[in-house]
Design an enzyme around this catalytic site. Structure first.
Site, mmCIF file in Angstrom:
data_model
loop_
_atom_site.group_PDB
_atom_site.id
_atom_site.type_symbol
_atom_site.label_atom_id
_atom_site.label_comp_id
_atom_site.label_asym_id
_atom_site.label_seq_id
_atom_site.Cartn_x
_atom_site.Cartn_y
_atom_site.Cartn_z
ATOM 1 N N TYR A 1 3.375 3.536 2.762
ATOM 2 C CA TYR A 1 3.826 3.125 3.926
ATOM 3 C C TYR A 1 4.687 4.146 4.770
ATOM 4 O O TYR A 1 4.806 3.646 5.909
ATOM 5 C CB TYR A 1 4.863 1.982 3.485
ATOM 6 C CG TYR A 1 4.295 0.485 2.879
ATOM 7 C CD1 TYR A 1 3.319 0.072 3.534
ATOM 8 C CD2 TYR A 1 4.598 0.644 1.517
ATOM 9 C CE1 TYR A 1 2.710 -1.224 2.995
ATOM 10 C CE2 TYR A 1 3.916 -0.640 0.897
ATOM 11 C CZ TYR A 1 2.868 -1.442 1.554
ATOM 12 O OH TYR A 1 2.419 -2.466 1.140
ATOM 13 N N HIS B 1 -2.023 -3.965 9.580
ATOM 14 C CA HIS B 1 -1.662 -3.481 8.298
ATOM 15 C C HIS B 1 -1.507 -2.003 8.538
ATOM 16 O O HIS B 1 -2.393 -1.386 9.044
ATOM 17 C CB HIS B 1 -2.867 -3.942 7.287
ATOM 18 C CG HIS B 1 -3.217 -5.222 6.914
ATOM 19 N ND1 HIS B 1 -2.010 -6.076 6.340
ATOM 20 C CD2 HIS B 1 -3.967 -6.052 7.588
ATOM 21 C CE1 HIS B 1 -2.716 -7.284 6.229
ATOM 22 N NE2 HIS B 1 -3.909 -7.155 7.160
#
Length: 138
Positions: A22, A97
């Site tokens: 991430y 996403h």
């Protein structure tokens, strides 16, 4: 134009949670960048780890938002209720996403919300949100 960004569970930990997946930036830092990049937009942000609160926020977008960028986190793969909330509102929703969910674990390959969304953007890191904004501007 008013855009609502909604982040789901565990996305409050961006910057420290699995940075190899991430990244190292917090969402608050990235949000500041987005707001500077798009000063003509009103960009609101909401994050919750609670499914019902995400649904309530989606319902509230009918009060004048032009679009929603929704990263439902793990609820993407489990929540019929969020799918139904998206279908119940007039505001268009783009599924976001940060990672490429299709290059990850098998259970992440299925989204229960995609069919209710205008589109899906995945795998471009935090830039996925900017790409969602650009889609609404087109």
């Amino acid at each position: 134009m008013k855009i609502q960004i909604i982040n789901g569970p565990n996305l409050n930990l961006l910057g420290s949670r699995e940075p190899d997946v991430y990244g190292y930036a917090s969402f608050d830092d990235y949000l500041d960048i987005l707001k500077k990049q798009y000063p003509e937009l009103i960009i609101s942000y909401y994050q919750s780890n609670v499914e019902g609160e995400i649904i309530n926020c989606l319902h509230e977008t009918n009060a004048g938002f032009d679009g929603v960028l929704l990263n439902a986190g793990g609820y993407t793969h489990t929540s019929v209720a969020i799918h139904d909330a998206i279908k119940a509102i007039l505001t268009p929703v783009i599924e976001i996403h940060i990672s490429n969910v299709h290059a990850r674990e098998e259970f992440r390959h299925t989204s229960l919300i995609t069919s209710a969304c205008k589109g899906v953007i995945a795998g471009f890191g935090l830039d996925s949100y900017r790409l969602g904004i650009e889609a609404f501007l087109k």
